[in-house]
Scaffold this active site. Structure first.
Site, PDB file in Angstrom:
ATOM      1  NE  ARG A  10      -3.850  -0.168   2.330  1.00  0.00           N
ATOM      2  CZ  ARG A  10      -5.097  -0.695   2.233  1.00  0.00           C
ATOM      3  NH1 ARG A  10      -5.528  -1.806   2.264  1.00  0.00           N
ATOM      4  NH2 ARG A  10      -6.081   0.386   2.252  1.00  0.00           N
TER       5      ARG A  10
ATOM      6  CE1 TYR B  37      -4.345   6.849  -3.373  1.00  0.00           C
ATOM      7  CE2 TYR B  37      -4.878   6.156  -0.920  1.00  0.00           C
ATOM      8  CZ  TYR B  37      -5.139   7.043  -2.121  1.00  0.00           C
ATOM      9  OH  TYR B  37      -6.364   7.593  -2.047  1.00  0.00           O
ATOM     10  CG  ASP B  38      -0.952   4.123   2.487  1.00  0.00           C
ATOM     11  OD1 ASP B  38      -1.651   3.744   1.755  1.00  0.00           O
ATOM     12  OD2 ASP B  38      -0.773   3.377   3.564  1.00  0.00           O
TER      13      ASP B  38
ATOM     14  CG  ASN C  89     -12.733   3.931   3.721  1.00  0.00           C
ATOM     15  OD1 ASN C  89     -12.022   4.110   4.627  1.00  0.00           O
ATOM     16  ND2 ASN C  89     -12.681   2.765   3.186  1.00  0.00           N
TER      17      ASN C  89
ATOM     18  CB  SER D 254     -18.339  -0.475  -6.008  1.00  0.00           C
ATOM     19  OG  SER D 254     -17.107  -0.549  -5.554  1.00  0.00           O
ATOM     20  CG  ASN D 255     -15.612  -5.674  -5.088  1.00  0.00           C
ATOM     21  OD1 ASN D 255     -15.667  -4.894  -6.019  1.00  0.00           O
ATOM     22  ND2 ASN D 255     -14.454  -6.301  -4.482  1.00  0.00           N
TER      23      ASN D 255
ATOM     24  N   GLY E 218     -13.674 -10.438   8.403  1.00  0.00           N
ATOM     25  CA  GLY E 218     -14.647  -9.411   8.368  1.00  0.00           C
ATOM     26  C   GLY E 218     -14.773  -8.500   9.697  1.00  0.00           C
TER      27      GLY E 218
ATOM     28  NE  ARG F  93      -8.460   4.287   6.947  1.00  0.00           N
ATOM     29  CZ  ARG F  93      -8.328   3.490   5.788  1.00  0.00           C
ATOM     30  NH1 ARG F  93      -9.283   3.474   4.691  1.00  0.00           N
ATOM     31  NH2 ARG F  93      -7.277   3.085   5.202  1.00  0.00           N
TER      32      ARG F  93
HETATM   33  N1  UDP Z   1     -12.885  -5.699   1.534  1.00  0.00           N
HETATM   34  C1  UDP Z   1     -13.508  -6.798   1.514  1.00  0.00           C
HETATM   35  N2  UDP Z   1     -14.068  -7.360   0.205  1.00  0.00           N
HETATM   36  C2  UDP Z   1     -13.801  -6.596  -0.653  1.00  0.00           C
HETATM   37  C3  UDP Z   1     -13.200  -5.403  -1.062  1.00  0.00           C
HETATM   38  C4  UDP Z   1     -12.642  -4.664   0.348  1.00  0.00           C
HETATM   39  O1  UDP Z   1     -13.877  -7.438   2.504  1.00  0.00           O
HETATM   40  O2  UDP Z   1     -14.333  -7.146  -1.913  1.00  0.00           O
HETATM   41  C5  UDP Z   1     -12.267  -5.076   2.708  1.00  0.00           C
HETATM   42  C6  UDP Z   1     -10.830  -4.627   2.711  1.00  0.00           C
HETATM   43  O3  UDP Z   1      -9.967  -5.636   2.983  1.00  0.00           O
HETATM   44  C7  UDP Z   1     -10.750  -3.535   3.816  1.00  0.00           C
HETATM   45  C8  UDP Z   1     -12.193  -2.931   3.596  1.00  0.00           C
HETATM   46  O4  UDP Z   1     -13.063  -3.786   3.006  1.00  0.00           O
HETATM   47  O5  UDP Z   1     -10.625  -4.275   4.885  1.00  0.00           O
HETATM   48  C9  UDP Z   1     -12.041  -1.628   2.858  1.00  0.00           C
HETATM   49  O6  UDP Z   1     -11.464  -1.932   1.405  1.00  0.00           O
HETATM   50  P1  UDP Z   1     -11.546  -0.624   0.531  1.00  0.00           P
HETATM   51  O7  UDP Z   1     -10.801  -1.567  -0.581  1.00  0.00           O
HETATM   52  O8  UDP Z   1     -12.855  -0.391  -0.139  1.00  0.00           O
HETATM   53  O9  UDP Z   1     -10.913   0.483   1.109  1.00  0.00           O
HETATM   54  P2  UDP Z   1      -9.699   0.792   1.855  1.00  0.00           P
HETATM   55  O10 UDP Z   1      -8.955  -0.643   2.351  1.00  0.00           O
HETATM   56  O11 UDP Z   1      -8.705   1.495   1.223  1.00  0.00           O
HETATM   57  O12 UDP Z   1      -9.970   1.240   3.191  1.00  0.00           O
END
Ligand code: UDP
Length: 316
Positions: free
Chosen positions: A142, A145-146, A174, A189-190, A207, A277
């Protein structure tokens, strides 16, 4: 007339911002995007507007045009997208802001940088106030980006101190809502697309990790307020919704709302995925009189409608 440049103007946040800015006929809005993750369909209804213009270009390429304000939103923001070409991501973050800071300095324009909660990395202070300096892995998957975004913040403040450039920095937590690419790869979205199609809901890890989700209209309101706040308020300021949810809770809400038969499928957790977060938004409340108004439940309803229409339109 105010001339406003929005880099990343065809992306998720950039296009939502353009739609908001074009409504004010005193604004002349120029969207710049290389269409790497941005999509023309996000701005197609703006193309006919007399106070809107689109330039297909990379934020890193030199450009000179008269502007009063620059919103620098150009950068892939989804982990899947920004990890596709990590070196390009760092370049976009660092060379992009450098280019825009030079333009802002030449034009005496105000530059607002779209920074991110990712500057806090895996936070050990919770919720995260702006004074927290973060816990970022500088060599992980990461970090393109970070660290790119951290370097961009540092450049903003150095230009401000060295050349008197007018800067503003927001740290975005987010955010979700209409105009996010259905294939973006981020969690909301996923999950919605998976639920609407009846496929497995891909939960990474167990999760139990948390995120705090802000609806895009709330976010854009905060962004515009920050740009127009007194010049001496540079930020950084957090913008996000403090309502915190586990990823399993989110999955459950989306399954219920879509009345989907989808089941949870647990997948490996990507490395350096933050455990928790949540923004501390006291500063935004005090300085911008801003707070989000759209709760996750209502925002999800609107976003589900958006994706349902999108899928319907794509049906042969
Ligand atoms: N995540 C998940 N399933 C997915 C996409 C993301 O469980 O299909 C999880 C991911 O591991 C993270 C959280 O959801 O803990 C948020 O992920 P996202 O990519 O939306 O944003 P970011 O990690 O940059 O906050």
């Amino acid at each position: 007339m105010k001339r406003i440049l929005v880099t990343g103007g065809a992306g998720f946040l950039g296009s939502n911002l353009c739609h908001r800015l074009v409504r004010d006929r005193n604004n002349e809005v120029i969207a710049l995007d290389n269409l790497f993750t941005g999509r023309l369909e996000n701005i197609e209804t703006l193309m006919g507007e007399s106070n809107f213009q689109f330039i297909k270009a990379d934020v890193c390429d030199e450009i000179d045009l008269p502007v009063d304000q620059i919103y620098n939103a150009a950068c892939p923001a989804s982990p899947v997208a920004y990890q596709k070409s990590p070196t390009s991501t760092t370049k976009t973050c660092v060379l992009g802001i450098l280019n825009m800071l030079e333009l802002a300095t030449r034009q005496n324009a105000t530059l607002l940088q779209f920074s991110t909660s990712e500057v806090y990395g895996e936070p050990v202070v919770h919720p995260q106030p702006e004074g927290y300096r973060g816990n970022v892995n500088p060599i992980g998957i990461r970090s393109c980006y970070d660290e790119g975004k951290r370097c961009a913040e540092s450049l903003c403040f150095d230009f401000h101190r060295e050349f008197g450039t007018k800067i503003k920095v927001i740290r975005i937590f987010n955010t979700y809502g209409p105009r996010m690419d259905p294939d973006d790869g981020r969690v909301i979205s996923n999950f919605i697309i998976q639920a609407l199609k009846g496929g497995d809901i891909t939960v990474y890890g167990d999760g139990s990790q948390t995120r705090s989700f802000c609806y895009v209209d709330d976010l854009i309101e905060g962004v515009v307020r920050m740009m127009n706040a007194p010049q001496d308020f540079t930020g950084p300021v957090n913008l996000g919704n403090p309502g915190e949810f586990t990823i399993c809770e989110l999955a459950q809400m989306i399954i219920e709302k879509t009345q989907s038969c989808s089941k949870l499928a647990f997948c490996p957790l990507p490395s350096d995925d933050p455990t928790q977060r949540r923004p501390d938004i006291a500063l935004a409340g005090r300085m911008l009189d801003w707070q989000p108004h759209i709760a996750l439940s209502e925002g999800l309803d609107r976003t589900i409608d958006y994706y349902a229409q999108l899928l319907e339109a794509k049906r042969p």
